[in-house]
Design a protein around this motif. Structure first.
Motif, PDB file in Angstrom:
ATOM      1  N   ARG A  27       0.725  -1.065  -0.073  1.00  0.00           N
ATOM      2  CA  ARG A  27       0.223   0.045  -0.218  1.00  0.00           C
ATOM      3  C   ARG A  27       0.360   1.077   0.116  1.00  0.00           C
ATOM      4  O   ARG A  27       0.464   1.567  -0.897  1.00  0.00           O
ATOM      5  CB  ARG A  27      -0.626  -0.331   1.366  1.00  0.00           C
ATOM      6  N   ARG A  28       1.673   1.145   0.821  1.00  0.00           N
ATOM      7  CA  ARG A  28       2.522   2.312   1.064  1.00  0.00           C
ATOM      8  C   ARG A  28       3.505   2.673  -0.591  1.00  0.00           C
ATOM      9  O   ARG A  28       3.765   3.545  -0.992  1.00  0.00           O
ATOM     10  CB  ARG A  28       3.528   2.396   1.664  1.00  0.00           C
ATOM     11  N   LEU A  29       4.329   1.672  -1.025  1.00  0.00           N
ATOM     12  CA  LEU A  29       4.438   1.342  -2.647  1.00  0.00           C
ATOM     13  C   LEU A  29       3.696   2.089  -3.484  1.00  0.00           C
ATOM     14  O   LEU A  29       3.621   3.445  -3.988  1.00  0.00           O
ATOM     15  CB  LEU A  29       4.955   0.212  -2.640  1.00  0.00           C
ATOM     16  N   ARG A  30       2.777   1.427  -3.193  1.00  0.00           N
ATOM     17  CA  ARG A  30       1.301   2.522  -4.363  1.00  0.00           C
ATOM     18  C   ARG A  30       1.090   3.276  -4.264  1.00  0.00           C
ATOM     19  O   ARG A  30       1.401   4.432  -5.255  1.00  0.00           O
ATOM     20  CB  ARG A  30      -0.065   1.516  -3.572  1.00  0.00           C
ATOM     21  N   LEU A  31       1.365   4.821  -2.932  1.00  0.00           N
ATOM     22  CA  LEU A  31       1.302   6.017  -2.614  1.00  0.00           C
ATOM     23  C   LEU A  31       2.817   6.702  -3.209  1.00  0.00           C
ATOM     24  O   LEU A  31       2.069   7.564  -4.309  1.00  0.00           O
ATOM     25  CB  LEU A  31       1.249   5.844  -1.443  1.00  0.00           C
ATOM     26  N   LEU A  32       3.541   6.083  -3.022  1.00  0.00           N
ATOM     27  CA  LEU A  32       4.567   6.390  -3.857  1.00  0.00           C
ATOM     28  C   LEU A  32       4.462   7.063  -5.599  1.00  0.00           C
ATOM     29  O   LEU A  32       5.204   7.550  -6.063  1.00  0.00           O
ATOM     30  CB  LEU A  32       5.965   5.670  -3.585  1.00  0.00           C
TER      31      LEU A  32
ATOM     32  N   GLN B 201       4.779   9.959  -8.101  1.00  0.00           N
ATOM     33  CA  GLN B 201       5.575  10.064  -9.147  1.00  0.00           C
ATOM     34  C   GLN B 201       4.984  10.395 -10.219  1.00  0.00           C
ATOM     35  O   GLN B 201       4.458  11.156 -11.526  1.00  0.00           O
ATOM     36  CB  GLN B 201       6.268   8.589  -9.612  1.00  0.00           C
ATOM     37  N   VAL B 202       3.667   9.637 -10.267  1.00  0.00           N
ATOM     38  CA  VAL B 202       2.313   9.615 -10.933  1.00  0.00           C
ATOM     39  C   VAL B 202       1.614  11.474 -11.660  1.00  0.00           C
ATOM     40  O   VAL B 202       1.476  12.169 -12.569  1.00  0.00           O
ATOM     41  CB  VAL B 202       0.987   9.239 -11.231  1.00  0.00           C
ATOM     42  N   ARG B 203       1.462  11.792 -10.036  1.00  0.00           N
ATOM     43  CA  ARG B 203       0.545  13.098  -9.629  1.00  0.00           C
ATOM     44  C   ARG B 203       1.713  14.271  -9.375  1.00  0.00           C
ATOM     45  O   ARG B 203       0.850  15.180  -9.480  1.00  0.00           O
ATOM     46  CB  ARG B 203      -1.026  12.876  -8.518  1.00  0.00           C
ATOM     47  N   GLY B 204       2.914  13.861  -8.744  1.00  0.00           N
ATOM     48  CA  GLY B 204       2.788  15.325  -8.303  1.00  0.00           C
ATOM     49  C   GLY B 204       3.435  15.276  -7.559  1.00  0.00           C
ATOM     50  O   GLY B 204       4.111  16.531  -6.745  1.00  0.00           O
ATOM     51  N   THR B 205       2.170  15.858  -6.918  1.00  0.00           N
ATOM     52  CA  THR B 205       1.898  16.106  -4.583  1.00  0.00           C
ATOM     53  C   THR B 205       0.720  15.530  -4.952  1.00  0.00           C
ATOM     54  O   THR B 205       0.637  14.754  -4.524  1.00  0.00           O
ATOM     55  CB  THR B 205       1.431  17.480  -5.373  1.00  0.00           C
ATOM     56  N   LEU B 206       1.622  15.813  -3.024  1.00  0.00           N
ATOM     57  CA  LEU B 206       0.562  14.864  -2.138  1.00  0.00           C
ATOM     58  C   LEU B 206      -0.603  15.096  -1.749  1.00  0.00           C
ATOM     59  O   LEU B 206      -1.306  14.109  -2.261  1.00  0.00           O
ATOM     60  CB  LEU B 206       1.521  14.843  -0.357  1.00  0.00           C
TER      61      LEU B 206
ATOM     62  N   GLY C 262       5.714  21.149  -5.102  1.00  0.00           N
ATOM     63  CA  GLY C 262       5.700  19.218  -5.378  1.00  0.00           C
ATOM     64  C   GLY C 262       6.746  18.835  -4.580  1.00  0.00           C
ATOM     65  O   GLY C 262       7.515  19.381  -3.410  1.00  0.00           O
ATOM     66  N   VAL C 263       6.524  17.386  -4.835  1.00  0.00           N
ATOM     67  CA  VAL C 263       8.233  16.813  -4.655  1.00  0.00           C
ATOM     68  C   VAL C 263       8.401  15.918  -5.485  1.00  0.00           C
ATOM     69  O   VAL C 263       7.656  16.055  -6.250  1.00  0.00           O
ATOM     70  CB  VAL C 263       6.845  15.405  -3.233  1.00  0.00           C
ATOM     71  N   GLN C 264       9.297  15.659  -5.341  1.00  0.00           N
ATOM     72  CA  GLN C 264      10.405  14.735  -6.009  1.00  0.00           C
ATOM     73  C   GLN C 264      10.949  13.283  -5.900  1.00  0.00           C
ATOM     74  O   GLN C 264      11.493  13.866  -4.991  1.00  0.00           O
ATOM     75  CB  GLN C 264      11.680  16.109  -6.865  1.00  0.00           C
ATOM     76  N   PRO C 265      10.534  12.716  -6.770  1.00  0.00           N
ATOM     77  CA  PRO C 265      11.095  11.239  -5.978  1.00  0.00           C
ATOM     78  C   PRO C 265      12.761  11.232  -6.465  1.00  0.00           C
ATOM     79  O   PRO C 265      13.034  11.687  -7.089  1.00  0.00           O
ATOM     80  CB  PRO C 265      10.624  10.482  -7.181  1.00  0.00           C
ATOM     81  N   THR C 266      13.162  10.664  -5.398  1.00  0.00           N
ATOM     82  CA  THR C 266      14.667  10.279  -5.603  1.00  0.00           C
ATOM     83  C   THR C 266      14.995   9.595  -6.421  1.00  0.00           C
ATOM     84  O   THR C 266      14.069   8.265  -6.649  1.00  0.00           O
ATOM     85  CB  THR C 266      15.460   9.798  -4.111  1.00  0.00           C
ATOM     86  N   PRO C 267      16.669   8.903  -6.635  1.00  0.00           N
ATOM     87  CA  PRO C 267      16.655   8.302  -7.908  1.00  0.00           C
ATOM     88  C   PRO C 267      16.125   6.481  -7.509  1.00  0.00           C
ATOM     89  O   PRO C 267      15.635   5.624  -8.229  1.00  0.00           O
ATOM     90  CB  PRO C 267      18.381   7.994  -7.949  1.00  0.00           C
ATOM     91  N   GLN C 268      16.384   6.283  -5.809  1.00  0.00           N
ATOM     92  CA  GLN C 268      16.024   5.380  -4.815  1.00  0.00           C
ATOM     93  C   GLN C 268      14.586   4.931  -5.103  1.00  0.00           C
ATOM     94  O   GLN C 268      13.847   3.780  -4.947  1.00  0.00           O
ATOM     95  CB  GLN C 268      16.079   5.685  -3.473  1.00  0.00           C
ATOM     96  N   ALA C 269      13.769   6.689  -4.715  1.00  0.00           N
ATOM     97  CA  ALA C 269      12.056   6.385  -5.736  1.00  0.00           C
ATOM     98  C   ALA C 269      12.087   5.625  -7.022  1.00  0.00           C
ATOM     99  O   ALA C 269      10.832   4.242  -6.668  1.00  0.00           O
ATOM    100  CB  ALA C 269      10.984   7.404  -4.706  1.00  0.00           C
ATOM    101  N   GLN C 270      12.497   6.084  -7.454  1.00  0.00           N
ATOM    102  CA  GLN C 270      11.935   5.278  -8.723  1.00  0.00           C
ATOM    103  C   GLN C 270      12.242   4.411  -8.970  1.00  0.00           C
ATOM    104  O   GLN C 270      11.605   3.662 -10.035  1.00  0.00           O
ATOM    105  CB  GLN C 270      12.658   6.309  -9.888  1.00  0.00           C
ATOM    106  N   ILE C 271      13.472   3.620  -8.478  1.00  0.00           N
ATOM    107  CA  ILE C 271      13.400   2.289  -8.342  1.00  0.00           C
ATOM    108  C   ILE C 271      12.537   1.211  -8.106  1.00  0.00           C
ATOM    109  O   ILE C 271      12.117   0.220  -8.054  1.00  0.00           O
ATOM    110  CB  ILE C 271      15.053   2.552  -7.796  1.00  0.00           C
TER     111      ILE C 271
END
Length: 165
Positions: free
Chosen positions: A5-10, A14-19, A55-64
């Motif tokens: 569920r948390r991975l889905r939020l992450l 990335q898809v929506r750009g903001t919390l 907004g927020v930006q995913p880190t490279p680790q988040a993108q993995i």
């Protein structure tokens, strides 16, 4: 183990750009989304999001993680589909014992029809004489026995077995 569920939020971030965008899409509060993502960061032990303007930006680790999350979600959806299908159709293995002449007469058409109507059903067939096959069915080695019965010459009955005629 990572919480799906948390991975889905992450992935949603990335898809929506903001919390706020994730919160609106999932009908949750932005603080709830933020708390869950903070817990995910603690689980993985690395920073996953950086502030970028409003907004927020995913880190490279988040993108993995997001790449793997897509595959995980796809597999879970397939598992749900397969599970639902298993409730609508026959699945699993049916173990049949039959004597030779019955197998030759009955099984080709039966197996063809089963393959067409229940493609996820696996059938194994073994040649056995009725007396031994009936015992093995009682012992749960077979699910079904094809046997003959003549007046005055019946195979021995075993407690708990069902006779279909």
């Amino acid at each position: 183990m990572l919480d799906v569920r948390r991975l889905r939020l992450l992935r949603e971030v990335q898809v929506r750009g903001t919390l706020a965008g994730v919160a609106a899409a999932l009908h949750q509060s932005p603080s709830s989304i933020s708390q869950q993502l903070t817990l995910l960061e603690k689980e993985v032990g690395v920073e996953l999001l950086r502030k970028a303007g409003r907004g927020v930006q995913p880190t490279p680790q988040a993108q993995i993680l997001v790449e793997h999350t897509g595959a995980v979600l796809q597999r879970l959806e397939q598992a749900e589909t397969d599970l639902a299908a298993s409730l609508e159709e026959a699945t699993g293995t049916v173990r049949i014992a039959a004597f030779q002449s019955a197998a030759l007469a009955l099984m080709p058409d039966t197996l063809t029809r089963l393959a067409r109507e229940h493609p996820r059903l696996r059938v194994t067939m073994t040649q056995r004489e009725p007396e031994s096959a009936l015992y093995e069915t009682w012992a749960r080695d077979f699910d079904l026995v094809i046997a003959e019965q003549y007046p005055g010459h019946a195979a021995p009955r075993h407690d708990g077995s069902t006779d279909w005629r």
